[in-house]
Structures are given as structure tokens and as C-alpha cells.
Scaffold this active site. Sequence first.
Site, short mmCIF file in Angstrom:
data_model
loop_
_atom_site.label_atom_id
_atom_site.label_comp_id
_atom_site.label_asym_id
_atom_site.label_seq_id
_atom_site.Cartn_x
_atom_site.Cartn_y
_atom_site.Cartn_z
N ASP A 30 -6.78 -23.06 71.32
CA ASP A 30 -6.97 -24.33 72.00
C ASP A 30 -6.08 -25.38 71.35
O ASP A 30 -5.94 -25.44 70.13
CB ASP A 30 -8.44 -24.77 71.91
CG ASP A 30 -8.78 -25.85 72.93
OD1 ASP A 30 -9.51 -25.58 73.88
OD2 ASP A 30 -8.28 -27.00 72.75
N ILE A 31 -5.49 -26.23 72.17
CA ILE A 31 -4.55 -27.23 71.67
C ILE A 31 -5.28 -28.35 70.92
O ILE A 31 -4.66 -29.05 70.10
CB ILE A 31 -3.68 -27.78 72.83
CG1 ILE A 31 -2.36 -28.33 72.33
CG2 ILE A 31 -4.46 -28.79 73.67
CD1 ILE A 31 -1.33 -28.56 73.43
N ASN A 86 -17.69 -23.86 80.15
CA ASN A 86 -18.02 -25.06 80.91
C ASN A 86 -17.75 -24.79 82.38
O ASN A 86 -16.68 -24.27 82.73
CB ASN A 86 -17.16 -26.24 80.42
CG ASN A 86 -17.46 -26.61 78.97
OD1 ASN A 86 -18.60 -26.53 78.53
ND2 ASN A 86 -16.44 -26.98 78.22
N GLY A 92 -18.98 -30.12 82.31
CA GLY A 92 -17.99 -30.54 81.34
C GLY A 92 -16.65 -29.84 81.44
O GLY A 92 -15.81 -29.95 80.55
N GLN A 93 -16.44 -29.10 82.54
CA GLN A 93 -15.16 -28.40 82.71
C GLN A 93 -14.07 -29.41 83.05
O GLN A 93 -14.27 -30.29 83.90
CB GLN A 93 -15.28 -27.36 83.82
CG GLN A 93 -14.05 -26.46 83.95
CD GLN A 93 -14.23 -25.35 84.99
OE1 GLN A 93 -15.25 -25.29 85.68
NE2 GLN A 93 -13.24 -24.49 85.10
N HIS A 99 -12.42 -20.09 81.88
CA HIS A 99 -12.05 -19.71 80.51
C HIS A 99 -13.28 -19.72 79.63
O HIS A 99 -14.21 -20.50 79.84
CB HIS A 99 -10.97 -20.65 79.95
CG HIS A 99 -11.32 -22.10 80.04
ND1 HIS A 99 -11.18 -22.83 81.20
CD2 HIS A 99 -11.82 -22.96 79.12
CE1 HIS A 99 -11.57 -24.07 81.00
NE2 HIS A 99 -11.98 -24.18 79.74
N HIS A 101 -14.45 -20.45 75.81
CA HIS A 101 -14.13 -20.98 74.48
C HIS A 101 -14.76 -20.05 73.45
O HIS A 101 -15.95 -19.71 73.56
CB HIS A 101 -14.73 -22.37 74.27
CG HIS A 101 -14.18 -23.44 75.15
ND1 HIS A 101 -13.27 -24.38 74.70
CD2 HIS A 101 -14.43 -23.75 76.45
CE1 HIS A 101 -12.98 -25.22 75.68
NE2 HIS A 101 -13.68 -24.86 76.76
P1 AMP Z 1 -12.77 -27.27 79.42
O1 AMP Z 1 -13.15 -28.69 79.14
O2 AMP Z 1 -13.88 -26.29 79.18
O3 AMP Z 1 -12.14 -27.13 80.79
O4 AMP Z 1 -11.69 -26.88 78.31
C1 AMP Z 1 -10.33 -27.04 78.47
C2 AMP Z 1 -9.70 -26.81 77.12
O5 AMP Z 1 -8.33 -26.58 77.30
C3 AMP Z 1 -9.83 -28.00 76.17
O6 AMP Z 1 -10.54 -27.59 74.99
C4 AMP Z 1 -8.39 -28.37 75.88
O7 AMP Z 1 -8.18 -28.79 74.54
C5 AMP Z 1 -7.65 -27.08 76.18
N1 AMP Z 1 -6.25 -27.23 76.53
C6 AMP Z 1 -5.71 -28.11 77.37
N2 AMP Z 1 -4.38 -27.94 77.47
C7 AMP Z 1 -4.08 -26.91 76.65
C8 AMP Z 1 -2.86 -26.24 76.30
N3 AMP Z 1 -1.67 -26.61 76.81
N4 AMP Z 1 -2.92 -25.22 75.42
C9 AMP Z 1 -4.11 -24.85 74.88
N5 AMP Z 1 -5.29 -25.42 75.18
C10 AMP Z 1 -5.27 -26.45 76.05
#
Ligand code: AMP
Length: 118
Positions: A30-31, A86, A92-93, A99, A101
Site C-alpha cells: 500500500d502506498i 472495505n 470506507g472503500q 482488494h 488489505h
Molecule cells: P480502500 O479505501 O479500501 O479502497 O483502500 C485503497 C487503498 O489503496 C488505500 O489504502 C490507498 O493508500 C491505496 N492506494 C492508493 N493508490 C495506490 C497506489 N498507487 N499504490 C498502492 N496503493 C495505493
Amino acid sequence: MSDCLFCKIAAGEIPAKVIFEDEDVIAFHDIHPVAPVHFLLLPKVHIDSLAHATAQHQALLGKMMLLTSKLAAEQGLSDGYRTIINTGHGGGQTFFHLHIHIIGGKPLSTNISEISTQ
Ligand code: AMP
Ligand code: ZN
């Protein structure tokens, strides 16, 4: 889903710190990690959210659930880890490509109320 970030990462069009990949799934860090280990595991096929998965995805979802423990162990999470999916705005998505986590590497709350609010 040409405008989907995770489809682009899955296709190799946008870089990510990939830790596992095969023909069905990809996992990458995760970024914005919330713990020392925080990575995402997702299907390469675009599914908006868990609520959009259907019976045709049953084997894929099972494969992903079983992969979490293998990948978590490879990332050093021998003491356990948390999985979060999420689902939808209310869940909270923020990125609408299903995906999981996988989070760990520090003590996590045993109190569900601490992860159930903003
Ligand atoms: P969600 O809120 O469950 O949809 O989670 C989306 C996740 O994607 C968040 O934890 C972000 O930090 C992560 N995210 C967004 N952009 C990127 C990216 N380019 N590379 C890796 N993770 C990312
Ligand atoms: Zn997608």
C-alpha cells in the site's frame, strides 16, 4: 475499466511495489501504509467491490483468502495479521476494484470499535 488504477497496476502500466503476481491475482505494498506491513491483494479481473462478486468468482475469492496467510508469512507476519475488505462508500472503500488489505507488524487493537469509525 480503463480508468481503474488497480487495473492499470495489474496490467503493469503503473508501477507498484509488487510482492506476488500470477495469472489471477497481484499483491503490492500500500502506498500509504498504516502499519509496518500493509499490502493489498486483488484479482486481476476488475470487480468493483465484494458486493459485486458473483458465484463465478467463488474459486478466485477462495484462492485469495488462502493466499493471505502465505503472503503474510512471507512478509514476516508470523504472529498474525489483519485482513480488511472495505466494501462500498458506506464501508470506507475509496478505490473501486475489490482488494484485501493485509496489515500487521505492530500490535493491533482487539477492539473492533477502534477500526469501525473514521
Ligand atoms: P480502500 O479505501 O479500501 O479502497 O483502500 C485503497 C487503498 O489503496 C488505500 O489504502 C490507498 O493508500 C491505496 N492506494 C492508493 N493508490 C495506490 C497506489 N498507487 N499504490 C498502492 N496503493 C495505493
Ligand atoms: Zn479495476
